[in-house]
Design an enzyme around this catalytic site. Structure first.
Site, mmCIF file in Angstrom:
data_model
loop_
_atom_site.group_PDB
_atom_site.id
_atom_site.type_symbol
_atom_site.label_atom_id
_atom_site.label_comp_id
_atom_site.label_asym_id
_atom_site.label_seq_id
_atom_site.Cartn_x
_atom_site.Cartn_y
_atom_site.Cartn_z
ATOM 1 N N HIS A 9 51.756 31.613 32.123
ATOM 2 C CA HIS A 9 51.380 32.414 33.288
ATOM 3 C C HIS A 9 52.094 33.771 33.284
ATOM 4 C CE1 HIS A 9 49.983 32.416 37.768
ATOM 5 N NE2 HIS A 9 50.079 33.646 37.274
ATOM 6 N N ARG A 62 43.392 31.673 37.617
ATOM 7 C CA ARG A 62 44.268 30.678 38.238
ATOM 8 C C ARG A 62 43.973 29.317 37.629
ATOM 9 N NH1 ARG A 62 47.336 33.955 39.587
ATOM 10 N NH2 ARG A 62 48.082 34.495 41.668
HETATM 11 P P1 NDP Z 1 39.705 41.301 42.736
HETATM 12 O O1 NDP Z 1 39.756 40.785 44.125
HETATM 13 O O2 NDP Z 1 39.758 42.759 42.497
HETATM 14 O O3 NDP Z 1 38.382 40.750 41.998
HETATM 15 C C1 NDP Z 1 37.936 39.444 42.157
HETATM 16 C C2 NDP Z 1 36.592 39.309 41.470
HETATM 17 O O4 NDP Z 1 36.208 37.927 41.498
HETATM 18 C C3 NDP Z 1 35.471 40.104 42.175
HETATM 19 O O5 NDP Z 1 34.582 40.640 41.219
HETATM 20 C C4 NDP Z 1 34.766 39.015 42.988
HETATM 21 O O6 NDP Z 1 33.398 39.249 43.255
HETATM 22 C C5 NDP Z 1 34.895 37.841 42.049
HETATM 23 N N1 NDP Z 1 34.727 36.583 42.772
HETATM 24 C C6 NDP Z 1 35.459 36.080 43.790
HETATM 25 N N2 NDP Z 1 34.939 34.921 44.231
HETATM 26 C C7 NDP Z 1 33.839 34.688 43.475
HETATM 27 C C8 NDP Z 1 32.868 33.658 43.446
HETATM 28 N N3 NDP Z 1 32.896 32.632 44.304
HETATM 29 N N4 NDP Z 1 31.870 33.742 42.548
HETATM 30 C C9 NDP Z 1 31.792 34.799 41.699
HETATM 31 N N5 NDP Z 1 32.691 35.813 41.665
HETATM 32 C C10 NDP Z 1 33.700 35.751 42.550
HETATM 33 O O7 NDP Z 1 40.885 40.559 41.962
HETATM 34 P P2 NDP Z 1 41.696 41.061 40.668
HETATM 35 O O8 NDP Z 1 40.726 41.442 39.632
HETATM 36 O O9 NDP Z 1 42.733 42.042 41.053
HETATM 37 O O10 NDP Z 1 42.475 39.708 40.270
HETATM 38 C C11 NDP Z 1 41.780 38.524 39.972
HETATM 39 C C12 NDP Z 1 42.741 37.349 39.881
HETATM 40 O O11 NDP Z 1 43.535 37.428 38.695
HETATM 41 C C13 NDP Z 1 43.809 37.247 40.972
HETATM 42 O O12 NDP Z 1 43.266 36.725 42.161
HETATM 43 C C14 NDP Z 1 44.811 36.302 40.348
HETATM 44 O O13 NDP Z 1 44.462 34.966 40.625
HETATM 45 C C15 NDP Z 1 44.648 36.556 38.852
HETATM 46 N N6 NDP Z 1 45.842 37.174 38.259
HETATM 47 C C16 NDP Z 1 46.462 36.511 37.237
HETATM 48 C C17 NDP Z 1 47.578 37.057 36.639
HETATM 49 C C18 NDP Z 1 48.213 36.394 35.477
HETATM 50 O O14 NDP Z 1 49.278 36.844 35.020
HETATM 51 N N7 NDP Z 1 47.644 35.331 34.928
HETATM 52 C C19 NDP Z 1 48.135 38.342 37.082
HETATM 53 C C20 NDP Z 1 47.390 38.956 38.150
HETATM 54 C C21 NDP Z 1 46.283 38.381 38.722
HETATM 55 P P3 NDP Z 1 32.895 40.547 44.091
HETATM 56 O O15 NDP Z 1 32.973 41.675 43.090
HETATM 57 O O16 NDP Z 1 31.517 40.209 44.463
HETATM 58 O O17 NDP Z 1 33.841 40.705 45.241
HETATM 59 C C1 OXD Z 2 49.635 37.524 40.350
HETATM 60 C C2 OXD Z 2 50.120 36.695 39.227
HETATM 61 O O1 OXD Z 2 48.841 37.059 41.151
HETATM 62 O O2 OXD Z 2 51.096 37.100 38.555
HETATM 63 O O3 OXD Z 2 50.079 38.689 40.430
HETATM 64 O O4 OXD Z 2 49.542 35.645 38.960
#
Ligand code: NDP
Ligand code: OXD
Length: 314
Positions: A277, A229
């Site tokens: 994005h 993000r």
């Molecule tokens: P998940 O919820 O599966 O994974 C999130 C990961 O981030 C977990 O490993 C979590 O840790 C870690 N995390 C969260 N908070 C912290 C913190 N404070 N410190 C360290 N690690 C942290 O999410 P996804 O993998 O499915 O997606 C991740 C993000 O990708 C989405 O939230 C979205 O913002 C972004 N995204 C972007 C897209 C794009 O087109 N650019 C498309 C889709 C998603 P833990 O393992 O300990 O829970």
């Molecule tokens: C999502 C994105 O969160 O596209 O799916 O960013």
């Protein structure tokens, strides 16, 4: 019992048609048109207007139309009902393609060869690091981070992951929390951010974090790829690190303000790659099918999948 579509910036009538085909017995209503608020049991949202989901007395669940849920938690009046998000193999695959593509671009010095081609320079450089000598560090080891890590390993990169809670993942060095951060950054030549936006991660990619990246690596300095993000990053700090030469390049799919303002220096910076994005687009049919299946599960008394924890914010 109805499904309310609450979205901005998307073609809502296309979504109504998709859900109507998948849930023929469930009326699909749209925010902005007249509807009985008591009839709404489910909401599918993408960036709904603040407060627009209050006053739905029979609401049972809110579905994010994307993988991220920061757009939901931005609403301070979000109803306290279960929230589920998109976890879709197609989206995950697309994100891994993006991450592997841009790591390989840096490994194989493609931005430099693009520049040389424009200037008709034949520089037959013999300094070609092997993937195994380049350390990729992924921040966020969830659905997306773990898949990207697996695929980067297949290519041969030396991969590590950083997450909030400790994780053990076969074949990967893992780090967690603020206590693991220094060691994680210190062994990272290409930093990949796949974190969600939460109060804890906002502004995380700042001058201090960038200063912790490895300087002595085989790529001649560190690179950043952020597809999580935009508000994770402090763009002024990224630009300053590029100017100082402590960061060699950045590939950014997400930005503090989207669309990226035309006056942003990121657009024309020679060491920055901008994508709009779309690192991993959600395929509308797949997303609608997933949410319809979730609704059918709830109607059958089965538990919701991919539920988000409001306390963690992801
Ligand atoms: P998940 O919820 O599966 O994974 C999130 C990961 O981030 C977990 O490993 C979590 O840790 C870690 N995390 C969260 N908070 C912290 C913190 N404070 N410190 C360290 N690690 C942290 O999410 P996804 O993998 O499915 O997606 C991740 C993000 O990708 C989405 O939230 C979205 O913002 C972004 N995204 C972007 C897209 C794009 O087109 N650019 C498309 C889709 C998603 P833990 O393992 O300990 O829970
Ligand atoms: C999502 C994105 O969160 O596209 O799916 O960013």
């Amino acid at each position: 019992m109805s499904l309310l579509l609450a979205m901005t910036g998307w073609h809502v009538e296309d979504w109504r048609a998709r859900f109507a085909a998948l849930l023929p017995d469930m009326p699909v209503v749209i925010l902005g048109e007249p509807f009985d608020r008591r009839s709404v049991h489910y909401v599918a949202s993408w960036k709904h207007p603040e407060g627009s989901l209050s006053g739905l007395p029979n609401l049972a669940a809110v579905f994010s139309l994307g993988a991220g849920v920061d757009h939901l938690f931005a609403d301070t009046r979000l109803p306290e009902v279960p929230i589920a998000r998109v976890v879709d193999p197609d989206l995950t695959t697309r994100m891994s393609e993006y991450v592997v593509l841009h790591c390989l671009r840096y490994l194989r010095q493609q931005p430099r060869y693009d520049r040389q081609q424009r200037e008709a320079i034949w520089d037959d450089d013999r300094n070609q690091p092997a993937a195994r000598s380049v350390r990729v560090g992924i921040m966020g080891m969830g659905e997306l981070g773990q898949d990207a890590a697996r695929k980067l390993k297949v290519v041969g990169f030396d991969v590590a992951g950083w997450s909030r809670s400790p994780r053990t993942i076969d074949g990967l060095a893992t780090f967690s929390g603020s206590e693991g951060m220094v060691d994680f950054l210190g062994r990272t030549d290409i930093l990949v951010s796949l974190l969600p936006l939460t109060p804890d991660t906002r502004g995380l990619i700042d001058a201090k974090l960038l200063a912790g990246l490895a300087q002595g690596g085989r790529l001649g300095g560190p690179f950043l790829i952020n597809a999580g993000r935009g508000r994770l990053q402090v763009e002024a700090d990224i630009l300053a690190a590029l100017e100082a030469g402590t960061l060699k390049g950045a590939t950014l799919d997400v930005f503090e303000t989207e669309p990226l303002p035309t006056e942003s220096p990121l657009w024309s910076h020679p060491a920055v790659t901008v994508t709009p994005h779309n690192a991993a687009m959600s395929e509308p049919e797949a997303v609608a099918t997933l949410i319809a299946a979730q609704i059918r599960r709830l109607e059958a008394g089965e538990p919701l999948e991919h539920v988000v924890d409001p306390a963690r914010g992801y």
